[in-house]
Motif scaffolding. Sequence first.
Motif, short mmCIF file in Angstrom:
data_model
loop_
_atom_site.label_atom_id
_atom_site.label_comp_id
_atom_site.label_asym_id
_atom_site.label_seq_id
_atom_site.Cartn_x
_atom_site.Cartn_y
_atom_site.Cartn_z
N LEU A 35 59.60 82.79 24.01
CA LEU A 35 59.28 83.85 23.05
C LEU A 35 59.33 85.22 23.74
CD1 LEU A 35 58.26 84.74 20.25
CD2 LEU A 35 55.96 84.52 21.17
N ASN A 36 58.73 85.32 24.89
CA ASN A 36 58.75 86.60 25.63
C ASN A 36 60.19 87.01 25.98
OD1 ASN A 36 56.04 87.04 25.59
ND2 ASN A 36 55.66 85.99 27.54
N PHE A 37 60.98 86.04 26.44
CA PHE A 37 62.35 86.34 26.78
C PHE A 37 63.14 86.75 25.54
CE2 PHE A 37 66.81 85.10 27.36
CZ PHE A 37 67.12 85.93 28.43
N SER A 38 62.89 86.04 24.42
CA SER A 38 63.59 86.35 23.17
C SER A 38 63.23 87.75 22.71
CB SER A 38 63.24 85.35 22.08
OG SER A 38 63.62 84.07 22.47
N LEU A 39 61.96 88.11 22.77
CA LEU A 39 61.55 89.46 22.39
C LEU A 39 62.18 90.51 23.30
CD1 LEU A 39 57.78 88.99 21.52
CD2 LEU A 39 59.66 89.40 19.95
N PHE A 40 62.20 90.17 24.58
CA PHE A 40 62.83 91.08 25.53
C PHE A 40 64.31 91.24 25.22
CE2 PHE A 40 65.23 91.56 29.51
CZ PHE A 40 64.81 92.83 29.87
N ALA A 41 65.00 90.15 24.94
CA ALA A 41 66.43 90.19 24.63
C ALA A 41 66.68 90.95 23.35
CB ALA A 41 66.97 88.77 24.54
N ILE A 42 65.83 90.73 22.35
CA ILE A 42 66.01 91.45 21.07
C ILE A 42 65.80 92.94 21.28
CG2 ILE A 42 65.00 91.77 18.79
CD1 ILE A 42 64.47 88.75 18.75
N ALA A 43 64.74 93.30 21.99
CA ALA A 43 64.47 94.72 22.23
C ALA A 43 65.60 95.36 23.04
CB ALA A 43 63.13 94.89 22.96
N LEU A 44 66.08 94.63 24.02
CA LEU A 44 67.17 95.14 24.84
C LEU A 44 68.43 95.30 24.02
CD1 LEU A 44 68.03 95.96 27.71
CD2 LEU A 44 68.72 93.60 28.08
N PHE A 45 68.74 94.31 23.21
CA PHE A 45 69.91 94.38 22.36
C PHE A 45 69.79 95.54 21.38
CE2 PHE A 45 72.21 93.18 18.48
CZ PHE A 45 73.48 93.06 19.01
N TYR A 46 68.60 95.72 20.79
CA TYR A 46 68.37 96.81 19.85
C TYR A 46 68.57 98.16 20.54
CZ TYR A 46 65.99 100.02 16.70
OH TYR A 46 65.68 101.08 15.89
N LEU A 47 67.98 98.30 21.71
CA LEU A 47 68.11 99.56 22.45
C LEU A 47 69.55 99.82 22.86
CD1 LEU A 47 64.94 99.57 24.71
CD2 LEU A 47 65.39 101.02 22.74
N LEU A 48 70.22 98.75 23.34
CA LEU A 48 71.60 98.92 23.76
C LEU A 48 72.52 99.21 22.58
CD1 LEU A 48 72.01 96.19 26.53
CD2 LEU A 48 71.86 98.65 26.84
N ARG A 49 72.24 98.59 21.47
CA ARG A 49 73.11 98.71 20.29
C ARG A 49 72.86 100.00 19.52
NH1 ARG A 49 77.68 96.33 18.48
NH2 ARG A 49 77.62 96.03 16.26
N LYS A 50 71.61 100.39 19.34
CA LYS A 50 71.30 101.51 18.46
C LYS A 50 70.95 102.79 19.23
CE LYS A 50 71.32 99.17 14.57
NZ LYS A 50 72.03 99.44 13.40
N LYS A 51 70.03 102.74 20.14
CA LYS A 51 69.49 103.93 20.78
C LYS A 51 70.30 104.40 21.98
CE LYS A 51 65.85 104.16 18.14
NZ LYS A 51 65.53 105.30 17.31
N LEU A 52 70.79 103.47 22.77
CA LEU A 52 71.49 103.84 23.99
C LEU A 52 72.76 104.65 23.72
CD1 LEU A 52 71.23 103.64 27.03
CD2 LEU A 52 72.63 101.59 26.94
N PRO A 53 73.61 104.28 22.73
CA PRO A 53 74.80 105.12 22.49
C PRO A 53 74.43 106.55 22.08
CG PRO A 53 75.11 102.99 21.46
CD PRO A 53 73.70 103.04 21.95
N LEU A 54 73.38 106.68 21.24
CA LEU A 54 72.96 108.04 20.86
C LEU A 54 72.45 108.80 22.09
CD1 LEU A 54 71.06 107.30 17.51
CD2 LEU A 54 73.32 108.32 17.80
N PHE A 55 71.67 108.10 22.91
CA PHE A 55 71.13 108.72 24.12
C PHE A 55 72.26 109.13 25.07
CE2 PHE A 55 69.61 108.22 28.49
CZ PHE A 55 68.60 109.19 28.49
N LEU A 56 73.23 108.21 25.25
CA LEU A 56 74.35 108.51 26.14
C LEU A 56 75.23 109.62 25.58
CD1 LEU A 56 75.41 104.95 27.33
CD2 LEU A 56 74.18 106.69 28.62
N LYS A 57 75.40 109.60 24.26
CA LYS A 57 76.19 110.65 23.62
C LYS A 57 75.50 112.01 23.79
CE LYS A 57 78.70 111.64 19.40
NZ LYS A 57 78.98 111.24 18.03
N GLN A 58 74.18 112.02 23.61
CA GLN A 58 73.42 113.26 23.80
C GLN A 58 73.51 113.73 25.25
OE1 GLN A 58 71.97 115.12 21.47
NE2 GLN A 58 71.40 116.63 23.04
N LYS A 59 73.40 112.78 26.19
CA LYS A 59 73.50 113.13 27.60
C LYS A 59 74.89 113.65 27.94
CE LYS A 59 69.43 112.42 29.05
NZ LYS A 59 68.63 113.53 29.53
#
Length: 182
Positions: A35-59
């Motif tokens: 469960l912990n790993f799954s939550l970690f994977a989901i959060a990581l996937f969400y951040l990589l998929r949604k937030k990271l491109p915006l963050f990288l684009k802003q940077k």
Amino acid sequence: MWFGMVIYILFFLPGVVWASEEGTIPFRFVCFQVLNFSLFAIALFYLLRKKLPLFLKQKQQDFLEYRRKAKQLEQEHQQACLSLEQEIETLVKKQEKTQENVKKALEDLKMELKDQEKEWLDNFKKRTNQELKRQEIKQLENLKTRLLSKVMEQTKVQLEEKIKADSLDQLNYQGMRKWEGI
């Protein structure tokens, strides 16, 4: 799909783990780790998929903006540097001209001082010559006055002698007439 997996892990898996607690590694521990790993994977996937491109684009935009500003500042500094170099060149030229002007002014001043000294000497010579002529004339006048006074004295003496002689002659003549008339 992810939502279904999260519900399965959260609600059904703990019940299954609780029902079978007979092995050496508790099933519940494994489930929580999954469960912990799954939550970690989901959060990581969400951040990589949604937030990271915006963050990288802003940077990336920030980086491009900083790069553009850096180029602009570099150009401004280069222009400032060129203008300072031109000012330095003009100041060096002015300094050279100033040194030349100072040399020329010193030479002109020397020439002017020589001319003034020559003029002063000429004036001094003229004044000295005039003073010598005045003194000469004064001495000549004094000499003339003395000569005239001596001549006058001699003339006076001669006139007095002549007058005495004339008066004596006249007295003698008158005396002789008187003697003759008698």
